[in-house]
Design a protein around this motif. Sequence first.
Motif, PDB file in Angstrom:
ATOM      1  N   ALA A   1      49.640  30.463  24.990  1.00 39.47           N
ATOM      2  CA  ALA A   1      50.407  31.712  25.091  1.00 39.47           C
ATOM      3  C   ALA A   1      49.456  32.907  25.169  1.00 39.47           C
ATOM      4  N   ASN A   2      48.420  32.909  24.338  1.00 36.59           N
ATOM      5  CA  ASN A   2      47.459  34.010  24.376  1.00 36.59           C
ATOM      6  C   ASN A   2      46.769  34.101  25.727  1.00 36.59           C
TER       7      ASN A   2
ATOM      8  N   LEU B   1      47.923  33.109  28.664  1.00 42.02           N
ATOM      9  CA  LEU B   1      48.855  33.604  29.688  1.00 42.02           C
ATOM     10  C   LEU B   1      49.097  35.095  29.529  1.00 42.02           C
ATOM     11  N   VAL B   2      49.345  35.516  28.277  1.00 42.24           N
ATOM     12  CA  VAL B   2      49.679  36.912  28.019  1.00 42.24           C
ATOM     13  C   VAL B   2      48.505  37.829  28.354  1.00 42.24           C
TER      14      VAL B   2
ATOM     15  N   LEU C   1      48.305  38.426  32.159  1.00 43.87           N
ATOM     16  CA  LEU C   1      49.566  38.809  32.812  1.00 43.87           C
ATOM     17  C   LEU C   1      49.321  39.680  34.043  1.00 43.87           C
ATOM     18  N   GLY C   2      48.423  40.644  33.920  1.00 43.77           N
ATOM     19  CA  GLY C   2      48.155  41.560  35.032  1.00 43.77           C
ATOM     20  C   GLY C   2      47.691  40.835  36.290  1.00 43.77           C
ATOM     21  N   PHE C   3      46.826  39.841  36.112  1.00 40.93           N
ATOM     22  CA  PHE C   3      46.297  39.105  37.254  1.00 40.93           C
ATOM     23  C   PHE C   3      47.394  38.417  38.061  1.00 40.93           C
ATOM     24  N   PHE C   4      48.384  37.892  37.344  1.00 37.28           N
ATOM     25  CA  PHE C   4      49.457  37.158  38.034  1.00 37.28           C
ATOM     26  C   PHE C   4      50.291  38.059  38.943  1.00 37.28           C
ATOM     27  N   PHE C   5      50.119  39.376  38.805  1.00 35.10           N
ATOM     28  CA  PHE C   5      50.865  40.310  39.651  1.00 35.10           C
ATOM     29  C   PHE C   5      50.150  40.631  40.970  1.00 35.10           C
ATOM     30  N   VAL C   6      48.893  40.206  41.099  1.00 26.04           N
ATOM     31  CA  VAL C   6      48.120  40.605  42.282  1.00 26.04           C
ATOM     32  C   VAL C   6      48.788  40.175  43.602  1.00 26.04           C
ATOM     33  N   PRO C   7      49.232  38.896  43.740  1.00 20.02           N
ATOM     34  CA  PRO C   7      49.867  38.536  45.020  1.00 20.02           C
ATOM     35  C   PRO C   7      51.100  39.387  45.333  1.00 20.02           C
ATOM     36  N   ALA C   8      51.903  39.712  44.314  1.00 18.74           N
ATOM     37  CA  ALA C   8      53.080  40.554  44.546  1.00 18.74           C
ATOM     38  C   ALA C   8      52.647  41.930  45.046  1.00 18.74           C
ATOM     39  N   ALA C   9      51.572  42.457  44.465  1.00 17.47           N
ATOM     40  CA  ALA C   9      51.085  43.769  44.891  1.00 17.47           C
ATOM     41  C   ALA C   9      50.532  43.700  46.315  1.00 17.47           C
ATOM     42  N   VAL C  10      49.869  42.576  46.661  1.00 20.64           N
ATOM     43  CA  VAL C  10      49.375  42.405  48.036  1.00 20.64           C
ATOM     44  C   VAL C  10      50.562  42.355  49.012  1.00 20.64           C
ATOM     45  N   SER C  11      51.656  41.719  48.572  1.00 26.05           N
ATOM     46  CA  SER C  11      52.836  41.607  49.440  1.00 26.05           C
ATOM     47  C   SER C  11      53.484  42.954  49.714  1.00 26.05           C
TER      48      SER C  11
END
Lengths: 231, 121
Positions: free
Chosen positions: B54-55, B57-58, B61-71
């Motif tokens: 959990a630690n 992943l938490v 968290l910011g890194f997991f947003f990179v593809p969405a931001a690229v999109s």
Amino acid sequence: MEYLDNMYFLLALTFVVYAASQILQLRTGWTILNPILVSAVVIIAFLKFTGVSIDTYNEGGRLIEFWLKPAVVALGVPLYKELSAIRKQLLPLIASELAGCVVGIISVVLVAQLLGATKDVVLSLAAKSVTTPIAMEVTRAVGGIPSLTAAVVICVGIFGGMTGFRVMKLTRIGSPIAQGLSMGTAAHAMGTSRAMDVSGKYGAFASLGLTINGIFTALLTPTILDLLGVI
Amino acid sequence: MVIQCAIIFGCLALGELIVWLTGIKLPSSMIGMLLLTALLHFRVIRLEWVEGMANFLVKNLGFFFVPAAVSLMLFFDIIKAQWIPILLASALSTMLVIVVTGWVHQLMRKLMGGGSHGIFR
């Protein structure tokens, strides 16, 4: 250069660019150099320059994005650690969330209308503060453009993460609970990740903010838009 | 690690199941988060069974947003048409939400006696 389409290369590129962006922000201390924003700009520039398509990039991108849902579930751990603090101040939490939710919807609608946005754009902005799946669902329900909402939600997340702590410093919002809560309420999981950089306590209240505001926004947006005469 | 993943993905799968069964308009991940909190609180699972993963992943968290931001580049055209109202309204409103949420929370705590002397202690 077919090699550039290689999924592992594009994944490695994403890791390297993000790590470099993190170091860049750490070294400079500049808010504007938000790692998510910088990485996205660099990768978009790379794709435009090399002609690698976004669909090709997303083959690897999907694998990164896949971890978003489990990561949100994992926010249950910091939330659990702050449960006793949360129960002690249920009333302030609910009141501030309600205020933040209502102000968020009304202000974005009024400002957008004032600046001449068309009706479908106004409707797509209403749920901009909350996490993408809820925001898109709300937009669909009120008749906006869900994909525009998805884009705006990301912009809001980046902007909130970048400016949040500075805005709160200027407006004398000093308590860790209020700060965490505001970040999650205004900028969903991206604000939460920024709050988590500070400490687990901030992050826990940010998760709470994103959850409660998500629920309030889902429940209240149609009614508020109706009262404002937008739909 | 496997047990930790089992718990986190188990909560997520339960969240998906609840969404599928009830048709509720909430993300499965948010329901999963509340389930995980509840399971920890009622001592069905122990913190050390899930904390490491959990630690990890938490914290990222910011890194997991990179593809969405690229999109976002896919939406340049929609945004471009009315970029001034979209960006200004969102930015202004986001700052307002931060300020109002924070102020109301601090005000309420003050009204209720605040800190360690509040009626909720």
